[in-house]
Design a protein around this motif. Structure first.
Motif, PDB file in Angstrom:
ATOM      1  N   ALA A   1       0.816  -1.222  -0.021  1.00 40.77           N
ATOM      2  CA  ALA A   1      -0.085   0.041   0.068  1.00 40.77           C
ATOM      3  C   ALA A   1       0.862   1.248  -0.023  1.00 40.77           C
ATOM      4  CB  ALA A   1      -1.028  -0.144   1.171  1.00 40.77           C
ATOM      5  N   MET A   2       1.879   1.126   0.523  1.00 44.52           N
ATOM      6  CA  MET A   2       2.935   2.374   0.573  1.00 44.52           C
ATOM      7  C   MET A   2       3.747   2.593  -0.548  1.00 44.52           C
ATOM      8  SD  MET A   2       4.542   1.817   4.663  1.00 44.52           S
ATOM      9  CE  MET A   2       5.547   3.388   4.522  1.00 44.52           C
ATOM     10  N   ALA A   3       3.865   1.403  -1.093  1.00 48.22           N
ATOM     11  CA  ALA A   3       4.627   1.353  -2.465  1.00 48.22           C
ATOM     12  C   ALA A   3       3.490   1.975  -3.628  1.00 48.22           C
ATOM     13  CB  ALA A   3       5.189  -0.055  -2.858  1.00 48.22           C
ATOM     14  N   PHE A   4       2.237   1.803  -3.595  1.00 52.14           N
ATOM     15  CA  PHE A   4       1.392   2.258  -4.373  1.00 52.14           C
ATOM     16  C   PHE A   4       0.683   3.627  -4.015  1.00 52.14           C
ATOM     17  CE2 PHE A   4       1.755  -2.263  -5.991  1.00 52.14           C
ATOM     18  CZ  PHE A   4       1.773  -2.032  -7.232  1.00 52.14           C
ATOM     19  N   LYS A   5       0.928   4.208  -3.089  1.00 51.61           N
ATOM     20  CA  LYS A   5       0.284   5.290  -2.569  1.00 51.61           C
ATOM     21  C   LYS A   5       0.347   6.557  -3.488  1.00 51.61           C
ATOM     22  CE  LYS A   5       3.814   7.143   0.585  1.00 51.61           C
ATOM     23  NZ  LYS A   5       3.811   8.641   0.001  1.00 51.61           N
ATOM     24  N   ASP A   6       1.207   6.749  -4.219  1.00 51.73           N
ATOM     25  CA  ASP A   6       1.588   7.742  -5.027  1.00 51.73           C
ATOM     26  C   ASP A   6       1.298   7.622  -6.656  1.00 51.73           C
ATOM     27  OD1 ASP A   6       2.498   9.708  -3.218  1.00 51.73           O
ATOM     28  OD2 ASP A   6       4.724   8.781  -3.416  1.00 51.73           O
ATOM     29  N   SER A   7       1.367   6.156  -7.024  1.00 55.78           N
ATOM     30  CA  SER A   7       0.989   5.851  -8.365  1.00 55.78           C
ATOM     31  C   SER A   7      -0.293   5.338  -8.612  1.00 55.78           C
ATOM     32  CB  SER A   7       1.939   4.703  -8.757  1.00 55.78           C
ATOM     33  OG  SER A   7       1.776   3.407  -8.084  1.00 55.78           O
ATOM     34  N   ASP A   8      -1.016   4.732  -7.645  1.00 61.08           N
ATOM     35  CA  ASP A   8      -2.383   4.085  -7.643  1.00 61.08           C
ATOM     36  C   ASP A   8      -3.136   4.232  -6.374  1.00 61.08           C
ATOM     37  OD1 ASP A   8      -4.647   2.535  -8.132  1.00 61.08           O
ATOM     38  OD2 ASP A   8      -3.707   1.322  -9.456  1.00 61.08           O
ATOM     39  N   LYS A   9      -3.586   5.275  -6.161  1.00 66.20           N
ATOM     40  CA  LYS A   9      -4.236   5.756  -4.692  1.00 66.20           C
ATOM     41  C   LYS A   9      -5.358   4.655  -4.390  1.00 66.20           C
ATOM     42  CE  LYS A   9      -2.889  10.312  -3.895  1.00 66.20           C
ATOM     43  NZ  LYS A   9      -1.634  10.370  -5.039  1.00 66.20           N
ATOM     44  N   ASP A  10      -6.213   4.420  -5.391  1.00 70.31           N
ATOM     45  CA  ASP A  10      -7.132   3.224  -5.282  1.00 70.31           C
ATOM     46  C   ASP A  10      -6.964   2.249  -4.770  1.00 70.31           C
ATOM     47  OD1 ASP A  10      -9.179   5.448  -5.586  1.00 70.31           O
ATOM     48  OD2 ASP A  10      -9.429   4.818  -7.536  1.00 70.31           O
ATOM     49  N   TYR A  11      -5.869   1.514  -5.532  1.00 67.66           N
ATOM     50  CA  TYR A  11      -5.364   0.400  -5.173  1.00 67.66           C
ATOM     51  C   TYR A  11      -4.631   0.210  -3.755  1.00 67.66           C
ATOM     52  CZ  TYR A  11      -3.025  -4.285  -6.347  1.00 67.66           C
ATOM     53  OH  TYR A  11      -2.556  -5.607  -6.065  1.00 67.66           O
ATOM     54  N   ALA A  12      -3.920   1.361  -3.556  1.00 68.18           N
ATOM     55  CA  ALA A  12      -3.298   1.391  -2.197  1.00 68.18           C
ATOM     56  C   ALA A  12      -3.917   1.229  -1.106  1.00 68.18           C
ATOM     57  CB  ALA A  12      -2.629   2.713  -2.228  1.00 68.18           C
TER      58      ALA A  12
END
Length: 210
Positions: free
Chosen positions: A187-198
């Motif tokens: 979730a931390m890895a995706f927080k900037d590139s895909d907020k919904d997935y995060a």
């Protein structure tokens, strides 16, 4: 067995901290990092994407999850066999995710940032599906005993694809905890590139251990 998959997760974390751009070692570090991520692509289970770089691999384990009502086809095979063990896979996703969190700039400099995210997502998509309900988590796909008696490509495997799970009556707090850690780190890895997935990953992380 799982030590290879776990070790590669740690290797990826170490390589992205290497001093890219400093002298003669630059090419070696780039090559090692790229090949580490290529290894994960070679270990992919399921319907392979068009972006697959390891061209000699084909679709495999397309029936995983049959009888459960779930799609358990994704995730990673464990080292040199065709079983998907939940604990080493979750640990590996945790390490890969921390690589992206801590060393995003270095991964981008090596042109491997998006490949690293793709590697994480291939594992987390599986973990999300495996956590099908509160207090229920699929822990393994494939039978280790029969699988380890033969040596065959995932595309050709004919061993049982038995599913194993943990729940309140069949506990496995170590697996639940590591799966939650993997989802939270991702979730931390995706927080900037895909907020919904995060957001989805973080919600599932809290539910795995609730």
């Amino acid at each position: 067995m799982g030590s290879m998959l776990r070790g590669l997760g740690c290797l990826c974390l170490c390589l992205v901290a290497a001093p890219f751009g400093q002298g003669a070692f630059e090419g070696d570090y780039h090559q090692a990092l790229t090949k580490t991520l290529l290894y994960f692509e070679a270990q992919r289970s399921g319907k392979l994407p068009a972006t697959q770089r390891v061209q000699w691999r084909g679709d495999s384990a397309l029936t995983d999850g049959n009888g459960t009502g779930l799609d358990l086809t994704k995730g990673y095979f464990d080292s040199g066999d065709n079983v998907k063990f939940g604990f080493p896979m979750a640990f590996t996703i945790t390490m890969l995710s921390w690589s992206v969190v801590e060393f995003a700039d270095e991964l981008k400099a090596a042109n491997e940032f998006w490949n690293a995210l793709d590697a994480i997502r291939w594992g987390t998509d599986y973990l999300l599906e495996a956590h099908s309900d509160v207090n229920f988590l699929y822990a393994q796909v494939g039978d280790g005993n029969s699988d380890h008696q033969c040596w065959e490509r995932p595309e050709d495997m004919d061993t049982p694809r038995t599913t194993y799970f943990i729940d309140q009556d069949h506990p496995g707090s170590d697996l639940a905890g590591e799966t939650a850690a993997a989802l939270a780190a991702a979730a931390m890895a995706f927080k900037d590139s895909d907020k919904d997935y995060a957001s989805l990953l973080l919600t599932e992380a809290t539910q795995v251990v609730s």
